[in-house]
Design a protein around this motif. Structure first.
Motif, PDB file in Angstrom:
ATOM      1  N   SER A  45       0.832  -1.197   0.000  1.00 63.98           N
ATOM      2  CA  SER A  45       0.000   0.000   0.000  1.00 63.98           C
ATOM      3  C   SER A  45       0.873   1.257   0.000  1.00 63.98           C
ATOM      4  N   PRO A  46       0.263   2.439  -0.181  1.00 60.82           N
ATOM      5  CA  PRO A  46       1.031   3.685  -0.099  1.00 60.82           C
ATOM      6  C   PRO A  46       1.516   3.993   1.312  1.00 60.82           C
ATOM      7  N   LEU A  47       1.020   3.236   2.301  1.00 56.63           N
ATOM      8  CA  LEU A  47       1.528   3.400   3.659  1.00 56.63           C
ATOM      9  C   LEU A  47       2.854   2.689   3.856  1.00 56.63           C
ATOM     10  N   ARG A  48       3.179   1.789   2.905  1.00 57.55           N
ATOM     11  CA  ARG A  48       4.408   0.995   3.025  1.00 57.55           C
ATOM     12  C   ARG A  48       5.401   1.227   1.893  1.00 57.55           C
ATOM     13  N   LEU A  49       4.907   1.676   0.756  1.00 51.94           N
ATOM     14  CA  LEU A  49       5.772   1.885  -0.396  1.00 51.94           C
ATOM     15  C   LEU A  49       5.910   3.374  -0.699  1.00 51.94           C
ATOM     16  N   PRO A  50       6.967   3.761  -1.396  1.00 54.79           N
ATOM     17  CA  PRO A  50       7.058   5.155  -1.867  1.00 54.79           C
ATOM     18  C   PRO A  50       5.879   5.482  -2.772  1.00 54.79           C
ATOM     19  N   THR A  51       5.496   6.744  -2.810  1.00 51.31           N
ATOM     20  CA  THR A  51       4.388   7.163  -3.672  1.00 51.31           C
ATOM     21  C   THR A  51       4.883   8.002  -4.850  1.00 51.31           C
ATOM     22  N   GLU A  52       6.163   7.911  -5.127  1.00 53.12           N
ATOM     23  CA  GLU A  52       6.729   8.566  -6.296  1.00 53.12           C
ATOM     24  C   GLU A  52       7.635   7.591  -7.021  1.00 53.12           C
TER      25      GLU A  52
END
Length: 371
Positions: free
Chosen positions: A40-47
Motif C-alpha cells: 500500500s502507499p503506507l508501506r511503499l514510496p508514492t513517487e
C-alpha cells in the motif's frame, strides 16, 4: 510536464474496508486484497521515475511524471468529474491518498484517429493515476493502455458523455499488482462500444462501471481477460436508469498454467428504465488442471415494462476433441490456446468499427506475449 506532489493526509483510511460484504457469491471477495495491503502507499514510496513505453500516446502517465501531446479537438484542464470518491472503499482511499494530481480532457470535435492514453509503472512504488474524459456531440475512438510492470498501480478513468458515439478499447498488460476502475456516465443518446483485453499480473483487479442515465443511451461491452500463471478479478457493472436504454455485456475469459480468473458481471434495470433491454453473458474457459475459473453474472429488473432481459454463465474445460484434433495436426497446447483465443477475439470485437483492427492486434500481442 511533471506532476507536483501535494499531501493527502486528510483522507481517513482507518475505517475503510475493501468491500462492505463478503457472503453472497456475487459480492464475495475474490481479489487478494492482502497483496494491496502489503504493498500500500503506507508501506511503499508514492513517487517513481518515468519509464519507457512501446506506444506513442497523447497522454502519458508514467511513474510520477505526466506528459501531454494532445491532438486538435482535445482540451486539457486539472480536476476530475467526481464520479469516484475516497470514502467508497479502502482501495479508493489508497488511490486518492497517493494521487498527486487528476487531469480532465474534453473532446470538443470529432476525432478521426484514436485518442491514446497510457498509464505506466515500472518501479517498486504505489502510484495513482487519474484521468477524466468529457465528450458531448462528438464521435471519437479512445484507446487506454494500463501497464503495470513493478510495484502497485491504481488507475481511475472517469467518462461522461451525451449525444455522442464513442469506441473505447482498454488494454491491460500486467506483471505486478494493479487496480483499475473505469466509471462512465452515459447521458441522452450516448452510445458506447467498449472492448477490454487484459493479461493478468500478480493480482489484477479490473472494474468497469457504466451508468446509463439518459434516454436512448446504449452500451455494448465485450471483454477477454487472460490469466496465465496470474490472477484477475474482472468486474463489470451496468446500471440502467433512463428509458429505452440498451446494454449487452459479453465476456469470455481464459485461465491456464495455474491461472486464477473471476468474472463478476452485474446488470440492474431500475424502475425508471422502461422499455429497456439488458444482457449479461459470462463464459470462462479453463485450459488445464490446476487453473481456476469463476463466472458470476447477475441481472436485476425493477420494472415490468422491459423489452428483453437475460443472463447466462458457463465454465468449461477446453474441448478435448478440439485439442486432440489440433495436436494431431502438430500444434502444442500453447499454440492451440493461441489459435482459440484469436478466434474468440475476432468474434467479440465484431461490434467495433474504427478500433476493430487495434482490438484484434492487441489480443494477438497479449496472448503471444504471455505464452
Amino acid at each position: 510536464m511533471v506532476a507536483k506532489k501535494f499531501p493527502n493526509d486528510h483522507i481517513n483510511l482507518e475505517n475503510l474496508e475493501y468491500q462492505k460484504y463478503g457472503d453472497s457469491p456475487t459480492i464475495k471477495s475474490y481479489t487478494k486484497w492482502e497483496l494491496f495491503e502489503e504493498n500500500s502507499p503506507l508501506r511503499l514510496p508514492t513517487e517513481a521515475k518515468a519509464g519507457s513505453v512501446m506506444v506513442s500516446p497523447h497522454v502519458l502517465l508514467s511513474g510520477s511524471e505526466v506528459f501531454f501531446n494532445l491532438p486538435e479537438g482535445v482540451e486539457l484542464a486539472e480536476g476530475k468529474l467526481g464520479l469516484s470518491h475516497p470514502e467508497e472503499s479502502r482501495i479508493l482511499g489508497f488511490h486518492f491518498y497517493a494521487l498527486k494530481k487528476p487531469y480532465r480532457l474534453k473532446i470538443t470535435r470529432d476525432l478521426i484517429k484514436p485518442l491514446i492514453i497510457v498509464s505506466h509503472l515500472s518501479e517498486r512504488a504505489f502510484v495513482s493515476h487519474h484521468i477524466s474524459i468529457e465528450a458531448e456531440n462528438v464521435k471519437a475512438p479512445i484507446i487506454i493502455y494500463d501497464l503495470a510492470k513493478k510495484g502497485t498501480k491504481s488507475f481511475i478513468v472517469e467518462l461522461k458523455t451525451r449525444d455522442s458515439e464513442l469506441e473505447v478499447l482498454t488494454v491491460g498488460k500486467h506483471r505486478s499488482i494493479s487496480h483499475y476502475l473505469l466509471r462512465a456516465s452515459l447521458g441522452i443518446n450516448a452510445k458506447v462500444k467498449a472492448f477490454t483485453v487484459i493479461s493478468g499480473g500478480e493480482m489484477s483487479h479490473h472494474r468497469e462501471d457504466y451508468s446509463l442515465e439518459g434516454r436512448g443511451s446504449e452500451l455494448i461491452l465485450r471483454g477477454i481477460p487472460i490469466a496465465i500463471n496470474s490472477a484477475i478479478d474482472y468486474l463489470t457493472n451496468v446500471l440502467q436508469h433512463g428509458e429505452r436504454t440498451e446494454s449487452e455485456t459479453r465476456v469470455h475469459g481464459f485461465s491456464y498454467k495455474e491461472g486464477w480468473l473471476v468474472h463478476r458481471g452485474t446488470a440492474k434495470v431500475f424502475e425508471s428504465a422502461k422499455n429497456s433491454s439488458s444482457k449479461v453473458i459470462s463464459t470462462i474457459t479453463v485450459m488445464d488442471e490446476g487453473s481456476l475459473g469463476v463466472s458470476v453474472p447477475m441481472l436485476e429488473v425493477d420494472t415490468g415494462e422491459i423489452e428483453e432481459a437475460s443472463h447466462s454463465s458457463a465454465i468449461h474445460q477446453f474441448d478435448e476433441d478440439a485439442l486432440f484434433y489440433l495436436r494431431s495436426r502438430g500444434l502444442s497446447g500453447e499454440e492451440a490456446l493461441d489459435l482459440f483465443v484469436h478466434g474468440i477475439g475476432e468474434a467479440l470485437s465484431g461490434h467495433l468499427e474504427r478500433l476493430k483492427g487495434k482490438a484484434r492486434s492487441n489480443v494477438v500481442e497479449l496472448i503471444e506475449g504471455v505464452l
